[in-house]
Design an enzyme around this catalytic site. Structure first.
Site, PDB file in Angstrom:
ATOM      1  N   GLU A  91     -47.946  45.025 -23.197  1.00 17.39           N
ATOM      2  CA  GLU A  91     -49.341  45.416 -23.347  1.00 17.39           C
ATOM      3  C   GLU A  91     -50.263  44.216 -23.426  1.00 17.39           C
ATOM      4  O   GLU A  91     -49.835  43.086 -23.640  1.00 17.39           O
ATOM      5  CB  GLU A  91     -49.504  46.315 -24.567  1.00 17.39           C
ATOM      6  CG  GLU A  91     -48.896  45.764 -25.831  1.00 17.39           C
ATOM      7  CD  GLU A  91     -48.804  46.840 -26.900  1.00 17.39           C
ATOM      8  OE1 GLU A  91     -49.783  46.992 -27.629  1.00 17.39           O
ATOM      9  OE2 GLU A  91     -47.759  47.508 -27.001  1.00 17.39           O
ATOM     10  N   CYS A 334     -50.574  44.543 -32.379  1.00 19.66           N
ATOM     11  CA  CYS A 334     -49.485  44.075 -31.559  1.00 19.66           C
ATOM     12  C   CYS A 334     -48.339  45.090 -31.421  1.00 19.66           C
ATOM     13  O   CYS A 334     -47.726  45.473 -32.415  1.00 19.66           O
ATOM     14  CB  CYS A 334     -48.962  42.856 -32.300  1.00 19.66           C
ATOM     15  SG  CYS A 334     -48.445  41.543 -31.301  1.00 19.66           S
TER      16      CYS A 334
HETATM   17  N1  SAH Z   1     -45.804  35.534 -32.232  1.00 16.97           N
HETATM   18  C1  SAH Z   1     -47.115  34.943 -32.267  1.00 16.97           C
HETATM   19  C2  SAH Z   1     -48.130  35.638 -31.400  1.00 16.97           C
HETATM   20  C3  SAH Z   1     -48.154  37.145 -31.390  1.00 16.97           C
HETATM   21  S1  SAH Z   1     -48.725  37.995 -32.819  1.00 16.97           S
HETATM   22  C4  SAH Z   1     -47.607  34.807 -33.684  1.00 16.97           C
HETATM   23  O1  SAH Z   1     -46.906  35.235 -34.584  1.00 16.97           O
HETATM   24  O2  SAH Z   1     -48.652  34.226 -33.894  1.00 16.97           O
HETATM   25  C5  SAH Z   1     -50.462  37.727 -32.809  1.00 16.97           C
HETATM   26  C6  SAH Z   1     -51.111  37.801 -34.180  1.00 16.97           C
HETATM   27  O3  SAH Z   1     -51.194  39.166 -34.631  1.00 16.97           O
HETATM   28  C7  SAH Z   1     -50.344  37.044 -35.245  1.00 16.97           C
HETATM   29  O4  SAH Z   1     -51.225  36.349 -36.076  1.00 16.97           O
HETATM   30  C8  SAH Z   1     -49.673  38.188 -35.989  1.00 16.97           C
HETATM   31  O5  SAH Z   1     -49.270  37.772 -37.251  1.00 16.97           O
HETATM   32  C9  SAH Z   1     -50.751  39.246 -35.955  1.00 16.97           C
HETATM   33  N2  SAH Z   1     -50.323  40.618 -36.242  1.00 16.97           N
HETATM   34  C10 SAH Z   1     -49.207  41.239 -35.856  1.00 16.97           C
HETATM   35  N3  SAH Z   1     -49.165  42.503 -36.333  1.00 16.97           N
HETATM   36  C11 SAH Z   1     -50.304  42.682 -37.034  1.00 16.97           C
HETATM   37  C12 SAH Z   1     -50.850  43.759 -37.777  1.00 16.97           C
HETATM   38  N4  SAH Z   1     -50.202  44.922 -37.912  1.00 16.97           N
HETATM   39  N5  SAH Z   1     -52.052  43.589 -38.352  1.00 16.97           N
HETATM   40  C13 SAH Z   1     -52.716  42.410 -38.240  1.00 16.97           C
HETATM   41  N6  SAH Z   1     -52.249  41.354 -37.564  1.00 16.97           N
HETATM   42  C14 SAH Z   1     -51.044  41.478 -36.974  1.00 16.97           C
END
Ligand code: SAH
Length: 346
Positions: A91, A334
């Site tokens: 996505e 995500c």
């Molecule tokens: N793996 C990388 C990039 C993908 S996640 C990383 O960890 O940075 C992108 C961002 O979305 C990251 O900061 C992650 O911690 C955040 N994220 C993932 N799930 C989330 C959620 N349910 N609520 C808020 N932020 C979230």
């Protein structure tokens, strides 16, 4: 024979392949430009008919398609569901800011990092994407925009951990920056990592002016380890050391992502600990109201706590903002959208 994904290649590499077909060198530039505009082989009208035929038989022009677009009813955000040629789904999110269109790009199908709040990681990592499969996400977003504009900013913040697919991600960055292709300025690109320090140290030496985003989510090891398993392998001290090295070498400000989770990491004491950790570091803190994921028993911090946390950081002279919530009605977090389309979920 497996068909070659041409979006993976630089013009020089396309040139080597074309030379084997007896084609002159300038064809590589033409082909590269067509591919990055998203033109199918059949319509690359500056190329000879016979070459277009050969290309269509042995190569892939676009390794994925846009399965569905979900425009938000609340703002200009659109969530994309892409289908890869092997039927895997990933996505993306297209956001509209005052400075233009920004695309959130996925780097892997799923993710193996296991962060407690994240939907992308629930089934683990199926496979990494190639550089061309990441470029294709930008090409398809541009096609979707049509006359309305082009993607000018990219964030590697979709599903996947960029540092766990390092070579393809760096190749992707160089491909989208190529003047004969999308010519996207890397100053408009952010790469987000959960904190794999080896990758941060390597990236610092690539000479790419991208913004590094680090998903921190906690001000100390004990708390971070509870929500991010990766923190056990890469303790805070070594992470901060690598980040300081990144800032020193690149001269660029680092962004820390901090999702505020109710009852876990959003007390004023956490804000103070965070401020102490980041003191004298050229950085910005992006506070994110947690996106609730139904499979996870974690809730967003209430708005007044978010505001108090922000004000405490600012009082302690840490540059910080709360990220605008966009696309909350279309599964903005995500991995949520892909999961809702996995066969086992229906
Ligand atoms: N793996 C990388 C990039 C993908 S996640 C990383 O960890 O940075 C992108 C961002 O979305 C990251 O900061 C992650 O911690 C955040 N994220 C993932 N799930 C989330 C959620 N349910 N609520 C808020 N932020 C979230």
């Amino acid at each position: 024979m497996e068909r070659r994904i041409l979006l993976d290649l630089f013009p020089e590499e396309l040139g080597a392949w074309l030379a084997d077909q007896g084609q002159p060198a300038y064809r590589a530039q033409q082909l590269f430009a067509w591919l990055h505009r998203g033109t199918p082989f059949a319509q690359m009208h500056t190329l000879p008919q016979a070459l277009r035929q050969t290309l269509a038989e042995s190569c892939v022009d676009l390794p994925m398609s846009l399965r569905q677009a979900f425009p938000s009813q609340k703002d200009d955000t659109v969530k994309f569901l892409y289908a890869l040629d092997d039927q895997n789904l990933v996505e993306g999110v297209l956001m509209r800011y005052h400075y233009g269109h920004s695309l959130c790009v996925s780097t892997q199908v799923g993710c193996k990092m296991g962060c407690a709040f994240c939907a992308s990681t629930l089934e683990g990592c199926v496979r990494s994407l190639s550089a061309g499969e990441m470029v294709a996400q930008v090409v398809l977003a541009n096609r979707y925009l049509g006359q309305r504009g082009r993607v000018g900013h990219v964030v590697l913040m979709g599903s996947g951990e960029p540092m766990d697919n390092y070579d393809a991600c760096v190749r992707f960055l160089r491909l989208i920056n190529h003047p004969q292709g999308l010519n996207l300025s890397l100053r408009n690109v952010s790469l987000s990592t959960c904190g794999l320090t080896d990758g941060i140290r390597r990236l610092a030496q690539e000479g790419l002016p991208v913004t590094l985003s680090v998903s921190l989510h906690a001000p100390n090891d004990a708390l971070r380890q509870r929500i991010m398993p990766v923190a056990k392998a890469y303790p805070m001290a070594s992470l901060m050391e690598a980040v300081r090295d990144y800032v020193r070498r690149t001269g660029r400000r680092v962004v820390f992502e901090y999702a505020l989770i109710d009852g876990l990491n959003c007390e004023l004491s956490h804000a103070r600990e965070l401020a102490a950790l980041l003191r004298s570091l050229q950085c910005h803190v992006n506070l994110i109201p947690l996106n609730h994921v139904s499979e996870r028993d974690l809730r967003p911090a209430p708005p007044q706590k978010i505001r108090a946390f922000l004000e405490e950081l600012q009082r302690l002279r840490i540059s910080a903002t709360v990220r605008r919530e966009m696309g909350a009605d279309i599964g903005g977090a995500c991995g949520q959208l892909r999961r809702s389309h996995l066969p086992t979920q229906s």
